[in-house]
Scaffold this active site. Structure first.
Site, PDB file in Angstrom:
ATOM      1  N   TRP A 170       0.857  -1.187   0.000  1.00  0.00           N
ATOM      2  CA  TRP A 170       0.000   0.000   0.000  1.00  0.00           C
ATOM      3  C   TRP A 170       0.897   1.242   0.000  1.00  0.00           C
ATOM      4  CZ3 TRP A 170      -1.797   2.844   4.761  1.00  0.00           C
ATOM      5  CH2 TRP A 170      -2.840   3.732   4.462  1.00  0.00           C
ATOM      6  N   ASP A 195      -0.323  -4.516   9.825  1.00  0.00           N
ATOM      7  CA  ASP A 195      -1.392  -3.613   9.390  1.00  0.00           C
ATOM      8  C   ASP A 195      -2.661  -4.461   9.234  1.00  0.00           C
ATOM      9  OD1 ASP A 195      -3.080  -1.813   8.163  1.00  0.00           O
ATOM     10  OD2 ASP A 195      -1.631  -1.152   6.662  1.00  0.00           O
ATOM     11  N   ALA A 211      -6.251  -4.073   8.407  1.00  0.00           N
ATOM     12  CA  ALA A 211      -7.313  -3.198   7.897  1.00  0.00           C
ATOM     13  C   ALA A 211      -8.491  -3.997   7.359  1.00  0.00           C
ATOM     14  CB  ALA A 211      -6.755  -2.290   6.802  1.00  0.00           C
ATOM     15  N   LYS A 231     -12.750  -0.164   7.009  1.00  0.00           N
ATOM     16  CA  LYS A 231     -13.403  -1.173   6.169  1.00  0.00           C
ATOM     17  C   LYS A 231     -14.251  -2.126   6.991  1.00  0.00           C
ATOM     18  CE  LYS A 231     -10.088   0.314   3.299  1.00  0.00           C
ATOM     19  NZ  LYS A 231      -8.896   1.076   3.587  1.00  0.00           N
TER      20      LYS A 231
HETATM   21  C1  LMR Z   1      -6.859   1.757  -0.549  1.00  0.00           C
HETATM   22  O1  LMR Z   1      -5.843   1.069  -0.493  1.00  0.00           O
HETATM   23  O2  LMR Z   1      -7.396   2.081  -1.623  1.00  0.00           O
HETATM   24  C2  LMR Z   1      -7.537   2.185   0.726  1.00  0.00           C
HETATM   25  O3  LMR Z   1      -6.823   1.686   1.807  1.00  0.00           O
HETATM   26  C3  LMR Z   1      -7.787   3.634   0.797  1.00  0.00           C
HETATM   27  C4  LMR Z   1      -6.535   4.441   1.042  1.00  0.00           C
HETATM   28  O4  LMR Z   1      -6.535   5.223   2.010  1.00  0.00           O
HETATM   29  O5  LMR Z   1      -5.570   4.330   0.297  1.00  0.00           O
END
Ligand code: LMR
Length: 393
Positions: free
Chosen positions: A127, A208, A210, A243
């Protein structure tokens, strides 16, 4: 002074959101930012969240400050959700924070207070905000190999090789479940092996979390991080409620640091609380209170897990439907691996030129590397997406 500011570009996810919003075509298809969408393309409010909000509206008597670290009831409820009985609560320092990114930020800042020269190890790919935050705090970033693009699964030997180079004072960011962006997760034996290697090198895991409940189930998705909590003297967890409760804009999250002893945990607690005070003072409370109601009321908790279960099933069936449609449209099983992966995201490995064509000619929006949000697919748009790929690939 402001004229001296360097220009900062948004990360690829935010940039794509902006382009999508500016696109006036009615038939555009958003497979970009990671929000859950239902079969109608909307991001609904959980019925359990509505129920908890009604309760709070009827009974809440003050909106005065809670403590700097947040509401103790939220701590207890989320600690139980994340760790179960894997580790003694006295060893856990924790603060509520505004969103998962804040949790990562506070925990990396805490680690830097203890180890200013430590490196941050981030999966390749990951990410974008993991690297963004690490860079912002001036930490050296090291990438560990994670994903095998040939098989669509974790390149575990390469990952182990790279992590064996980590050292005490380093932080290794891992994804609890539904790896973002690859959808390729570690199995429990692999989590065990990660515990072995971090036990040997002395680097600290930061997990992490999420997408608990989006992979195999709420508790099943904590098993990996619980293995680390059980086996390692120290580790950290960033829990995001965006989420898993669908409360994206309420900024619901917890930062947990598990210390070797209760005494060290108390020092970590003071460090986390002071970081809260310095960065934003008091964390937001509304979403945390909603989450606490849901997690502590047996009926609501079961209903919440049922809601998550329905979402999980929808994502899994979208994966299968997309693979089927692509097999027909392309006459190849090149994308069969998508059905084996978990969570909102997978990557298709598309380059920028292809992504631009898909966006400009077909209105199909995906993040860099062809990251696609499976929840953005619907029965209506899957054939359109498959046809767009067939036209451009
Ligand atoms: C994503 O990966 O699209 C989500 O976690 C939203 C973000 O904040 O990037």
């Amino acid at each position: 002074m402001l004229n001296a500011l360097p220009i900062r570009d948004p990360d690829p996810i935010i940039r794509l959101m902006q382009i999508y919003q500016a696109d006036t075509r009615a038939n555009k298809i958003d497979l970009g930012v990671g929000v859950y969408r239902d079969a109608f393309g909307t991001t609904p409010i959980f019925r359990t969240v509505k129920a908890a909000e009604e309760l709070i509206l009827a009974t809440q008597e003050t909106k005065s400050y809670v403590g700097l670290g947040g509401d103790p009831a939220f701590h207890a409820a989320t600690r139980d959700l994340v760790f179960g009985s894997s580790v003694d609560a006295e060893r856990i320092a924790a603060v509520a924070v505004p969103g998962g990114s804040s949790a990562i930020r506070q925990l990396l800042d805490l680690a830097r207070m203890a180890s200013p020269m430590g490196r941050i190890w981030i999966s390749d790919p990951s990410w974008p905000n993991h690297a963004g935050i690490s860079e912002a705090i001036g930490a050296p970033i090291w990438r560990y190999r994670y994903y095998d693009r040939e098989t669509g699964s974790v390149d575990f030997d390469a990952m182990m090789d790279d992590l064996s180079e980590s050292s005490p004072g380093d932080v290794v960011i891992l994804h609890a479940s539904c790896h973002n962006p690859t959808g390729a997760d570690l199995d429990l034996d692999q989590w065990d092996a990660v515990a072995d290697v971090l036990g040997q090198t002395g680097a600290m895991a930061l997990v992490d979390a999420a997408y608990l409940g989006f992979g195999q189930g709420v508790i099943a998705d904590t098993e990996g991080l619980r293995t680390l909590a059980e086996r390692l003297p120290q580790m950290m967890v960033a829990l995001s409620g965006s989420k898993i409760f669908g409360m994206y804009r309420e900024r619901v999250a917890m930062a947990f640091a598990v210390a070797e002893t209760p005494k060290i945990a108390r020092v970590a607690q003071a460090g986390l609380v002071s970081l809260n005070r310095l960065n934003f003072a008091f964390p937001p409370d509304h979403g945390a209170r909603v989450a606490t109601e849901i997690l502590t009321d047996a009926e609501m908790r079961a209903d919440w897990e049922a809601e998550l279960g329905d979402m999980r099933k929808r994502i899994a069936s979208n994966r299968i439907a997309l693979v089927g449609a692509l097999e027909i449209a392309l006459g190849s099983d090149r994308f069969a691996y998508l059905a084996e992966q978990r969570g909102l995201f997978s990557i298709l490995g598309f380059d920028d030129a292809l992504l631009n064509r898909l966006r400009e000619t077909h209105g199909v929006y995906m993040v860099e590397d062809g990251r696609l949000n499976m929840a953005g697919l619907t029965d209506e748009n899957i054939p359109l997406v498959a046809a767009a790929f067939a036209a451009e690939l």
